[in-house]
Design an enzyme around this catalytic site. Structure first.
Site, PDB file in Angstrom:
ATOM      1  NE  ARG A   1      -4.408  -1.435   1.572  1.00  0.00           N
ATOM      2  CZ  ARG A   1      -5.368  -1.866   2.384  1.00  0.00           C
ATOM      3  NH1 ARG A   1      -5.186  -1.844   3.691  1.00  0.00           N
ATOM      4  NH2 ARG A   1      -6.505  -2.298   1.879  1.00  0.00           N
TER       5      ARG A   1
ATOM      6  CE  LYS B   1     -20.925 -14.909   7.276  1.00  0.00           C
ATOM      7  NZ  LYS B   1     -21.156 -13.561   7.737  1.00  0.00           N
TER       8      LYS B   1
ATOM      9  N   GLY C   1      -9.125  -7.663  -1.154  1.00  0.00           N
ATOM     10  CA  GLY C   1      -9.402  -8.528  -0.011  1.00  0.00           C
ATOM     11  C   GLY C   1      -8.682  -9.863  -0.065  1.00  0.00           C
TER      12      GLY C   1
ATOM     13  N   GLY D   1     -13.220  -3.796   0.931  1.00  0.00           N
ATOM     14  CA  GLY D   1     -14.607  -3.312   0.986  1.00  0.00           C
ATOM     15  C   GLY D   1     -14.912  -2.330  -0.135  1.00  0.00           C
TER      16      GLY D   1
HETATM   17  P1  AMP Z   1     -14.412 -13.571   1.767  1.00  0.00           P
HETATM   18  O1  AMP Z   1     -13.741 -12.695   2.775  1.00  0.00           O
HETATM   19  O2  AMP Z   1     -15.876 -13.467   1.751  1.00  0.00           O
HETATM   20  O3  AMP Z   1     -13.802 -13.435   0.390  1.00  0.00           O
HETATM   21  O4  AMP Z   1     -14.164 -15.053   2.258  1.00  0.00           O
HETATM   22  C1  AMP Z   1     -12.889 -15.570   2.363  1.00  0.00           C
HETATM   23  C2  AMP Z   1     -12.926 -16.708   3.314  1.00  0.00           C
HETATM   24  O5  AMP Z   1     -13.787 -17.698   2.831  1.00  0.00           O
HETATM   25  C3  AMP Z   1     -11.573 -17.348   3.467  1.00  0.00           C
HETATM   26  O6  AMP Z   1     -11.136 -17.166   4.781  1.00  0.00           O
HETATM   27  C4  AMP Z   1     -11.830 -18.808   3.147  1.00  0.00           C
HETATM   28  O7  AMP Z   1     -11.183 -19.691   4.046  1.00  0.00           O
HETATM   29  C5  AMP Z   1     -13.328 -18.929   3.311  1.00  0.00           C
HETATM   30  N1  AMP Z   1     -13.859 -20.055   2.542  1.00  0.00           N
HETATM   31  C6  AMP Z   1     -13.686 -20.323   1.245  1.00  0.00           C
HETATM   32  N2  AMP Z   1     -14.262 -21.484   0.909  1.00  0.00           N
HETATM   33  C7  AMP Z   1     -14.812 -21.995   2.027  1.00  0.00           C
HETATM   34  C8  AMP Z   1     -15.520 -23.182   2.332  1.00  0.00           C
HETATM   35  N3  AMP Z   1     -15.776 -24.081   1.390  1.00  0.00           N
HETATM   36  N4  AMP Z   1     -15.930 -23.370   3.595  1.00  0.00           N
HETATM   37  C9  AMP Z   1     -15.669 -22.449   4.542  1.00  0.00           C
HETATM   38  N5  AMP Z   1     -14.999 -21.305   4.324  1.00  0.00           N
HETATM   39  C10 AMP Z   1     -14.562 -21.075   3.086  1.00  0.00           C
END
Ligand code: AMP
Length: 395
Positions: free
Chosen positions: A38, A199, A352, A375
């Site tokens: 950064r 999610k 991210g 974000g």
């Molecule tokens: P995000 O911040 O929404 O991009 O989510 C990233 C996180 O999703 C990471 O820490 C991953 O470990 C988690 N993740 C990815 N695939 C899975 C999965 N199949 N089950 C649980 N967590 C997951």
């Protein structure tokens, strides 16, 4: 957003220029910077100001000091690193809007650079308090926002100050909105979006916005299981957002009506427990055993997704395909990073975790653009106006 004044539109010589940057870098427990990307991303704007003989006054936040002075969150290490990178003195203020900052700013000469302390040492910062914004603004004659990482926040230093000064965006924000803006509004086709991460609920806005624009949508990561469930599959102990099943179904219906190819992982790497030592195997996504959870996309899905990437001209990716923090479940994410690194198309990583994954896997240099905002880049992909850019003067 494309009609905002940029730093190149302003007369800067001899002027006090107040610049908001995103120096919120990761540090270890001893306060050592572990990734200075950064700071490096900010150099173009700072160098331009130095070369134009401006009196440059930088500001940023670091971490969450909760509105009070805390040495742990001091920007002192940033000043040091920045000074090494610029090969030039960076004058560090001991406060944000206090007497030391004021004194140093008053004595600043053309071509010199100073850094105010962490703006979040004041609780007013995150409240976008008018008085605090005014105090900050009184340090400059011109305001430049180049902190893409906080452009989605309306705080004093990211938005409030713009009410009191002529303003423009810096080179980093310009690059972010030029590349991502073009990809979304006028993409070279086929345009594909890959969404993953834990999610569905975090990505709904992005899915809805992109559904109107993409040709292909690939869904992987934890969020895929809510979609698989909506298709009627049993998903065992995989992560599920029960209340989003209907929405997942609606999204799939909508994609079908619009003629958008929406692909879910055809196979899945499953394990009994959420840990790297748990024995794992690959199963068809329609046959996930009751006592197991999906933690990565399988080999067939990797090949299928990679093939789509190969055929695309514009690729936007946000969110890992599996639990990439554990090497055994990083293969899906790795395969996609690899496929993107070989693409001749425009490859964009939407900040991210996916940016961290691409960095970790060593493919960062091979991408057209890795957004510096987590974000902020999500909100940009959602089609939302970012307050830190909205407030900037139009051309
Ligand atoms: P995000 O911040 O929404 O991009 O989510 C990233 C996180 O999703 C990471 O820490 C991953 O470990 C988690 N993740 C990815 N695939 C899975 C999965 N199949 N089950 C649980 N967590 C997951």
């Amino acid at each position: 957003m494309q009609n905002k004044k940029t730093i190149e539109d302003l007369e800067l010589v001899g002027k006090k220029v107040l610049v908001r940057l995103d120096f919120n870098v990761p540090m270890d427990s001893e306060g050592k910077i572990t990734d200075d990307r950064r700071i490096k991303e900010a150099l173009k704007t700072i160098t331009y100001l130095i070369n134009n003989n401006a009196k440059t006054i930088l500001m940023s936040h670091l971490g969450r000091p909760k509105g009070k002075f805390d040495m742990k969150y001091s920007l002192m290490p940033i000043a040091k690193r920045l000074s090494e990178l610029l090969n030039k003195e960076v004058i560090m203020a001991r406060d944000v809007i206090g007497p030391d900052a004021r004194n140093k700013a008053d004595n600043l000469e053309a071509g010199q650079v100073m850094l105010l302390e962490n703006v979040r040492f004041h609780p007013e910062e995150e409240k976008n308090n008018e008085l605090f914004s005014k105090s900050l603004a009184s340090f400059g004659e011109i305001y430049i926002n180049d902190a893409f990482g906080t452009a989605h926040r309306a705080h004093s230093s990211t938005a409030g100050v713009a009410a009191y000064l002529p303003s423009a965006i810096g080179f980093l924000i310009k690059k972010e909105i030029d590349i991502m803006g073009k990809a979304i509004s006028n993409p070279e086709r086929p345009f594909i979006a890959i969404l993953g991460g834990a999610k569905v609920s975090d990505k709904i806005g992005v899915i809805e916005n992109l559904l109107d624009k993409v040709d292909v949508l690939l869904i992987g990561g934890g969020m895929a299981y809510t979609f698989l469930k909506a298709k009627g599959y049993e998903i065992g102990k995989s992560i599920l957002e029960e209340e989003k099943i209907d929405l997942a179904r609606e999204i799939m219906d909508k994609a079908e009506k619009k003629g958008i190819k929406l692909l879910l992982p055809i196979d899945t790497v499953v394990a009994e427990e959420f840990n790297a030592e748990s024995p794992h195997m690959t199963v068809d996504s329609s046959a996930i055993p009751e006592n197991m959870m999906g933690l990565d996309i399988g080999e067939k899905a990797r090949d299928m997704f990679s093939q789509e990437i190969e055929n695309a001209k514009t690729i936007v990716w946000n969110g890992p395909m599996g639990v990439f923090e554990m090497d055994v479940f990083a293969k899906g994410t790795l395969a996609l990073a690899q496929a993107m690194s070989k693409s001749n198309g425009i490859t964009i990583i939407g900040g991210g975790d996916s940016a961290a994954a691409v960095e970790k896997l060593g493919y960062a240099d091979k991408m057209t653009h890795i957004s510096t905002g987590g974000g902020a880049s999500l909100e940009f992909l959602e089609g939302k106006a970012l307050p830190g850019i909205e407030v900037i003067d139009n051309k």
